[in-house]
Design a protein around this motif. Structure first.
Motif, PDB file in Angstrom:
ATOM      1  N   PRO A 177       0.844  -1.202   0.000  1.00 30.14           N
ATOM      2  CA  PRO A 177       0.000   0.000   0.000  1.00 30.14           C
ATOM      3  C   PRO A 177       0.883   1.256   0.000  1.00 30.14           C
ATOM      4  N   GLY A 178       0.471   2.267  -0.718  1.00 31.92           N
ATOM      5  CA  GLY A 178       1.238   3.508  -0.774  1.00 31.92           C
ATOM      6  C   GLY A 178       2.341   3.502  -1.811  1.00 31.92           C
ATOM      7  N   GLY A 179       2.407   2.464  -2.636  1.00 37.63           N
ATOM      8  CA  GLY A 179       3.376   2.444  -3.726  1.00 37.63           C
ATOM      9  C   GLY A 179       4.691   1.769  -3.417  1.00 37.63           C
ATOM     10  N   GLY A 180       4.895   1.289  -2.201  1.00 37.17           N
ATOM     11  CA  GLY A 180       6.139   0.611  -1.859  1.00 37.17           C
ATOM     12  C   GLY A 180       6.175  -0.813  -2.392  1.00 37.17           C
ATOM     13  N   ARG A 181       7.244  -1.503  -2.077  1.00 40.39           N
ATOM     14  CA  ARG A 181       7.419  -2.897  -2.479  1.00 40.39           C
ATOM     15  C   ARG A 181       7.914  -3.690  -1.276  1.00 40.39           C
ATOM     16  N   PHE A 182       7.592  -4.962  -1.217  1.00 44.75           N
ATOM     17  CA  PHE A 182       8.149  -5.871  -0.227  1.00 44.75           C
ATOM     18  C   PHE A 182       8.255  -7.246  -0.861  1.00 44.75           C
ATOM     19  N   ALA A 183       9.075  -8.088  -0.268  1.00 44.43           N
ATOM     20  CA  ALA A 183       9.342  -9.393  -0.880  1.00 44.43           C
ATOM     21  C   ALA A 183       9.212 -10.491   0.158  1.00 44.43           C
ATOM     22  N   GLY A 184       8.879 -11.667  -0.333  1.00 46.22           N
ATOM     23  CA  GLY A 184       8.790 -12.847   0.523  1.00 46.22           C
ATOM     24  C   GLY A 184       9.292 -14.067  -0.217  1.00 46.22           C
ATOM     25  N   VAL A 185       9.733 -15.054   0.563  1.00 45.65           N
ATOM     26  CA  VAL A 185      10.205 -16.311  -0.009  1.00 45.65           C
ATOM     27  C   VAL A 185       9.037 -17.295  -0.036  1.00 45.65           C
ATOM     28  N   LEU A 186       8.777 -17.859  -1.189  1.00 46.72           N
ATOM     29  CA  LEU A 186       7.703 -18.820  -1.365  1.00 46.72           C
ATOM     30  C   LEU A 186       8.068 -20.126  -0.659  1.00 46.72           C
ATOM     31  N   ARG A 187       7.245 -20.548   0.292  1.00 46.68           N
ATOM     32  CA  ARG A 187       7.489 -21.783   1.051  1.00 46.68           C
ATOM     33  C   ARG A 187       6.599 -22.925   0.591  1.00 46.68           C
ATOM     34  N   GLU A 188       5.349 -22.618   0.228  1.00 48.95           N
ATOM     35  CA  GLU A 188       4.411 -23.628  -0.272  1.00 48.95           C
ATOM     36  C   GLU A 188       3.571 -22.999  -1.371  1.00 48.95           C
ATOM     37  N   LEU A 189       3.320 -23.764  -2.423  1.00 50.68           N
ATOM     38  CA  LEU A 189       2.535 -23.278  -3.557  1.00 50.68           C
ATOM     39  C   LEU A 189       1.348 -24.209  -3.746  1.00 50.68           C
ATOM     40  N   GLY A 190       0.140 -23.693  -3.468  1.00 53.88           N
ATOM     41  CA  GLY A 190      -1.068 -24.490  -3.616  1.00 53.88           C
ATOM     42  C   GLY A 190      -1.953 -23.934  -4.708  1.00 53.88           C
ATOM     43  N   PRO A 191      -3.044 -24.632  -5.033  1.00 53.89           N
ATOM     44  CA  PRO A 191      -3.920 -24.177  -6.110  1.00 53.89           C
ATOM     45  C   PRO A 191      -4.682 -22.887  -5.778  1.00 53.89           C
ATOM     46  N   THR A 192      -4.992 -22.632  -4.492  1.00 52.18           N
ATOM     47  CA  THR A 192      -5.754 -21.439  -4.123  1.00 52.18           C
ATOM     48  C   THR A 192      -5.005 -20.503  -3.182  1.00 52.18           C
ATOM     49  N   SER A 193      -3.955 -21.016  -2.537  1.00 52.70           N
ATOM     50  CA  SER A 193      -3.189 -20.168  -1.632  1.00 52.70           C
ATOM     51  C   SER A 193      -1.720 -20.591  -1.631  1.00 52.70           C
ATOM     52  N   CYS A 194      -0.902 -19.673  -1.150  1.00 55.21           N
ATOM     53  CA  CYS A 194       0.539 -19.908  -1.095  1.00 55.21           C
ATOM     54  C   CYS A 194       1.026 -19.462   0.277  1.00 55.21           C
ATOM     55  N   LEU A 195       2.093 -20.071   0.761  1.00 61.74           N
ATOM     56  CA  LEU A 195       2.677 -19.688   2.038  1.00 61.74           C
ATOM     57  C   LEU A 195       3.989 -18.967   1.761  1.00 61.74           C
ATOM     58  N   PHE A 196       4.114 -17.752   2.330  1.00 62.91           N
ATOM     59  CA  PHE A 196       5.307 -16.933   2.147  1.00 62.91           C
ATOM     60  C   PHE A 196       5.952 -16.617   3.478  1.00 62.91           C
TER      61      PHE A 196
END
Length: 151
Positions: free
Chosen positions: A111-130
């Motif tokens: 929000p506000g135009g910034g950026r943030f990053a996360g490491v993908l830990r789990e990739l599912g069909p409807t949700s992902c864990l970061f």
């Protein structure tokens, strides 16, 4: 005749230095020792604030290694920074056709135009864990500095 004292690092000093940030076992994260030294001004976010603090009061010509506990560096790991993200949110922040794999670092709009990053830990069909902790959170570090000049 008296000799002048060497210049000392202040919170707005211009510096030329070699530096190395490494894991506690000595694995380099970043180093300038094999190439040209860095030139920077303190207080300008060119180094992390916790690294700048170690430089304050150092005399020109000194060479020191600091051992930083995890809390003194990028902080301890925070379980609250491990978050589930909808697949729709991931897709909104992805290049078309992106093929993410577990372990990838993914950049998100904040929000506000910034950026943030996360490491993908789990990739599912409807949700992902970061994991949105800094990759060096929870790790003790070494910070080696050879101070060439102080202005």
């Amino acid at each position: 005749m008296t000799q002048a004292s060497p210049a000392v690092v202040t919170d707005s000093a211009y510096l030329t230095l070699h530096y190395r940030l490494a894991t506690a076992d000595g694995t380099d994260i970043v180093t300038t020792f094999a190439g040209n030294p860095a030139t920077l001004m303190l207080g300008q976010n060119q180094l992390a604030p916790f690294l700048e603090q170690r430089l304050l009061g150092m005399a020109e010509g000194s060479h020191q290694t600091f051992h930083l506990a995890a809390a003194e560096g990028f902080g301890e790991r925070n379980a609250d920074m491990i978050q589930s993200v909808s697949r729709a949110t991931l897709d909104e922040n992805s290049a078309p056709g992106a093929d993410y794999q577990v372990g990838d670092l993914v950049d998100f709009a904040a929000p506000g135009g910034g950026r943030f990053a996360g490491v993908l830990r789990e990739l599912g069909p409807t949700s992902c864990l970061f994991d949105f902790n800094h990759p060096l959170a929870g790790k003790p570090l070494l910070f080696e500095v050879k101070l060439i000049s102080v202005l």
